[in-house]
Design a protein around this motif. Structure first.
Motif, PDB file in Angstrom:
ATOM      1  N   SER A 118       0.848  -1.187   0.000  1.00  0.00           N
ATOM      2  CA  SER A 118       0.000   0.000   0.000  1.00  0.00           C
ATOM      3  C   SER A 118       0.882   1.233   0.000  1.00  0.00           C
ATOM      4  O   SER A 118       1.779   1.366   0.832  1.00  0.00           O
ATOM      5  N   PRO A 138      -2.977   0.318   4.326  1.00  0.00           N
ATOM      6  CA  PRO A 138      -4.177   0.107   3.517  1.00  0.00           C
ATOM      7  C   PRO A 138      -5.437   0.227   4.369  1.00  0.00           C
ATOM      8  O   PRO A 138      -5.413  -0.014   5.575  1.00  0.00           O
ATOM      9  N   ALA A 169      -9.339  -1.061   4.810  1.00  0.00           N
ATOM     10  CA  ALA A 169     -10.296  -2.112   4.445  1.00  0.00           C
ATOM     11  C   ALA A 169     -11.705  -1.564   4.604  1.00  0.00           C
ATOM     12  O   ALA A 169     -12.120  -1.195   5.710  1.00  0.00           O
ATOM     13  N   SER A 218      -9.783  -6.781  -3.629  1.00  0.00           N
ATOM     14  CA  SER A 218     -11.135  -7.015  -3.124  1.00  0.00           C
ATOM     15  C   SER A 218     -11.329  -8.509  -2.920  1.00  0.00           C
ATOM     16  O   SER A 218     -10.712  -9.335  -3.588  1.00  0.00           O
ATOM     17  N   TYR A 228      -9.963  -3.250  -0.398  1.00  0.00           N
ATOM     18  CA  TYR A 228      -8.777  -2.616   0.186  1.00  0.00           C
ATOM     19  C   TYR A 228      -8.328  -1.477  -0.731  1.00  0.00           C
ATOM     20  O   TYR A 228      -8.177  -1.655  -1.944  1.00  0.00           O
ATOM     21  N   GLN A 241      -5.612   2.195  -0.981  1.00  0.00           N
ATOM     22  CA  GLN A 241      -4.419   2.814  -0.431  1.00  0.00           C
ATOM     23  C   GLN A 241      -4.602   4.322  -0.406  1.00  0.00           C
ATOM     24  O   GLN A 241      -5.355   4.873  -1.219  1.00  0.00           O
TER      25      GLN A 241
END
Length: 207
Positions: A138, A143, A145, A164, A201, A203
């Motif tokens: 990330s 990262p 979620a 994902s 997920y 970033q």
């Protein structure tokens, strides 16, 4: 099976016990023990069929196979790392976000849809399937979620998307106007929409 452990937030420590992992080429920063390294090939270690699909779709992934007994440390561009354990399910991920994948997992290429009905341009993504751990990268920070439920679909900037998992349907939204407000109005504006149940997920930094 090998053990994945974070050493801080930007270094992954993997203990090999006579087995193997596949890692992004050039991501090994140190190791100890009897460990061998070799290229996983154009197919990422999943055979000639995967190599042909990757060449045809342009969804390339450059991996090296690390095998033996010992401890290996991995990092890439000082990016943040998250470890995910798959249990027979599938993760869809941007290939450049892969850091390390257990050799018990299989990678492949899947059709991700069309980038807008007007352009008809096909987009592809890397899938990781099976049971075992993997590590993702990330940029710009840890990262995030984000949960997706039938009541709350999620729209994501494709430049921030990492991966994902779950029962998700991915489509492209081309009628977005927010990009014009942040100076990103050139070219065809589109975003990724996820419906269903699962986790996406992202970033903090755009690619």
């Amino acid at each position: 099976m090998q053990s994945f452990r974070l050493n801080g937030s930007r270094v992954l420590e993997v203990e090999l016990r006579g087995d193997a992992v596949r890692a992004a080429s050039g991501a090994m920063i140190a190791y100890t023990g009897d460990v061998a390294f070799k290229s996983a090939g154009m197919g990422g270690g999943d055979g000639i069929r995967a190599a042909i699909k990757r060449r045809a779709t342009g969804e390339s992934v450059s991996l090296m196979r690390c095998s033996g007994k010992g401890t290996v440390w991995f990092a890439k561009d000082a990016m943040e790392i998250v470890v995910i354990d798959l249990a027979g399910d599938t993760l869809k991920v941007e290939s450049e976000q892969l850091l390390v994948v257990s050799d018990s997992l299989r990678t492949d290429v899947a059709f991700a849809g069309l980038r807008g009905a007007s352009s008809g341009q096909g987009l592809f993504t890397t899938t990781v399937t099976g049971s075992g751990p993997l590590a993702l990268l990330s940029a710009g920070g840890p990262p995030i979620a984000l949960e997706v439920s039938p009541q709350y679909p999620l729209v994501v900037d494709p430049q921030a998307f990492v991966a994902s998992r779950g029962q998700l349907n991915q489509t492209f939204v081309t009628d977005v106007s927010w990009r014009n407000l942040v100076g990103e109005g050139s070219g065809e504006a589109f975003s990724l929409r996820f419906d269903g149940t699962g986790v996406v997920y992202i970033q903090p930094e755009e690619r």
